[in-house]
Scaffold this active site. Structure first.
Site, PDB file in Angstrom:
ATOM      1  N   GLU A   1      50.845  52.143  59.822  1.00  0.00           N
ATOM      2  CA  GLU A   1      50.938  52.354  58.370  1.00  0.00           C
ATOM      3  C   GLU A   1      50.760  54.040  58.227  1.00  0.00           C
ATOM      4  O   GLU A   1      50.338  54.648  58.344  1.00  0.00           O
ATOM      5  CB  GLU A   1      49.753  52.038  57.835  1.00  0.00           C
ATOM      6  CG  GLU A   1      49.951  51.856  55.481  1.00  0.00           C
ATOM      7  CD  GLU A   1      49.646  53.195  55.833  1.00  0.00           C
ATOM      8  OE1 GLU A   1      50.602  54.338  55.009  1.00  0.00           O
ATOM      9  OE2 GLU A   1      48.541  54.038  54.582  1.00  0.00           O
TER      10      GLU A   1
ATOM     11  N   CYS B   1      49.533  59.009  51.739  1.00  0.00           N
ATOM     12  CA  CYS B   1      50.787  57.899  51.813  1.00  0.00           C
ATOM     13  C   CYS B   1      51.797  57.634  50.698  1.00  0.00           C
ATOM     14  O   CYS B   1      53.124  57.605  51.224  1.00  0.00           O
ATOM     15  CB  CYS B   1      50.498  57.046  53.181  1.00  0.00           C
ATOM     16  SG  CYS B   1      49.426  55.923  52.896  1.00  0.00           S
TER      17      CYS B   1
END
Length: 468
Positions: free
Chosen positions: A210, A244
């Site tokens: 990720e 993120c």
């Protein structure tokens, strides 16, 4: 040349020996472990709060909010997820039974990043535990106090036989990656992600990555400008842009460009400088994790400004204090590094566009992002952008909210990630779905088998089966 003994061989061996017993645990036993884990988090919440203020300039408890819903969702559904999943009866089964049996991967390694250090260390690990795995957690060395707290949580929860927490820097990670883990999960940037994949390939380990990306926003001509500005100002300044999923650049339709940028400046003021005391006085603005990262962000903006971009709001950089003010940069062009590099800071790039084809083309210039956001009041326009862009996740008329939705799979696409986390997706990610075909337990009641020598007519039967 003498080979140095891997310092974590004993840790790995202990967990590998433990893995067969963990594979046999029931849903109730796994849920009990997760409840003990969360109880330890709650017990240490005040320590987590203070450490968050030290390391990121914000209350560490704020990062923990997604953990309880994740626990409760797993607890409510794990027993059903663990059941054999019968598959559709198709002709090739020939009357036999087919199902998928979910079994643990074995020993999983989770290498976590620093921007929500306790949450990101524990959330994927919860899915690993739910799937019946033994786990090694390697928290980020950039937030060492949080790393120590993660170790305390596992100890206080009484899970040290099943979960090991290994602290340290890059050398520690490199040593761990040399061990034959069954699956490796990494949350961080794609430069390190490539190294993780290379290491995993040596042992054919499964990989979950990720990694974020340069997340675009489109504000269409028909968008609610005030609503879009509020949501983007809030989501971008979350953990000072060190998220993120943080919106990285905004494409605002030329017909609303000026109104939107004015609204964005106004909303940032209202949220973080309501009394005019200065953005640096806001209790709700986090700090950059360290001076090195603050200097990196400043260098990106300085490079853009030197090449012709302009700062239209903010621009206060104090790297030694880890403070960067919310900043709007306009006039960015493709030649500037900031147009392509993930910022990971409170910098908002805003540029105009004239048509949705142009906006989609602008997004397509870059690798697929982790998140893409579209603001519009038109159902048809929202659907058009979802169909004509590519991203790991998206939100319509909001940003970042798609994270930590237990019923949604979370992850990126290519450069922004591989695999899915959260809820059932996380359980499946850290399980092996073993395909099983069963004939009747009593052979006389099963599907008849044909053995050689085959009659000549068999060729005619095969030919008939092959007809289109």
């Amino acid at each position: 040349m003498v080979q140095t003994e891997n310092p974590y061989t004993d840790v790995f061996k202990k967990l590998r020996d433990r893995a067969p017993a963990l594979a046999k645990t029931s849903a109730a036993e796994r849920i009990d472990k997760l409840r003990r884990l969360y109880a330890a988090v709650y017990e240490l919440r005040h320590d987590i709060s203070h450490v968050g203020k030290d390391e990121l300039g914000m209350d560490g408890k704020m990062h923990l909010i997604p953990l309880k819903p994740e626990l409760e969702y797993i607890a409510a559904n794990l027993e059903s997820w663990m059941q054999r999943e019968e598959v559709e009866d198709v002709p090739s089964l020939q009357g036999r039974k087919g199902y998928v049996h979910y079994e643990p991967k074995g020993v999983c390694l989770h290498i976590a990043t620093w921007n929500s250090p306790v949450l990101i260390s524990l959330s994927p690990a919860m899915s690993m535990i739910a799937a019946g795995n033994a786990v090694v957690i390697k928290p980020s060395e950039i937030t060492p106090q949080s790393a120590d707290i993660v170790a305390k949580i596992i100890d206080h929860a009484g899970l040290s036989d099943d979960v090991a927490v290994v602290t340290g820097g890059p050398d520690t990670a490199q040593s761990l990656l040399k061990l034959p883990f069954d699956h490796i999960c990494y949350v961080g940037n794609n430069r390190i992600g490539k190294l993780i994949m290379e290491a995993a390939a040596q042992h054919f380990a499964g990989v979950t990555l990720e990694m974020g990306g340069k997340n675009p926003v489109v504000v269409e001509a028909d968008a609610d400008i005030e609503d879009a500005a509020s949501k983007l100002a809030f989501s971008k300044m979350m953990i000072a842009g060190q998220v993120c999923l943080s919106p990285d650049y905004i494409l605002a339709h030329e017909s609303v460009y000026d109104a939107f940028t004015d609204a964005l400046r106004s909303k940032i003021d209202a949220m973080f400088n309501p009394n005019g005391d200065g953005l640096d006085r806001s209790r709700d603005l986090a700090r950059i994790v360290n001076e090195r990262h603050a200097l990196r962000i400043k260098a990106l903006v300085d490079d853009a400004v030197s090449a012709g971009a302009r700062i239209s709001y903010g621009g206060d950089f104090r790297p030694s204090e880890r403070f960067i003010a919310p900043t709007i940069v306009e006039g960015v062009t493709d030649e500037m590094e900031i147009a392509h590099e993930e910022i990971f800071g409170p910098i908002m790039l805003v540029q105009p566009f004239s048509s949705r084809d142009q906006a989609a083309a602008e997004i397509a210039k870059r690798p697929k992002p982790l998140g893409a956001y579209f603001f519009t009041r038109s159902r048809e326009t929202a659907d058009w952008y979802i169909q004509n862009t590519r991203a790991g996740t998206s939100a319509v008329n909001n940003a970042v909210v798609q994270a930590n939705v237990q019923s949604l799979p979370f992850g990126g696409a290519n450069h922004s990630g591989i695999g899915r986390l959260g809820g059932k997706a996380g359980f499946l990610e850290f399980s092996n779905g073993r395909a099983v075909v069963e004939d009747a337990l009593e052979p006389s009641q099963g599907t008849p088998m044909q053995y050689p020598p085959f009659p000549e007519e068999a060729a005619m039967f095969v030919d008939m089966m092959l007809q289109p």
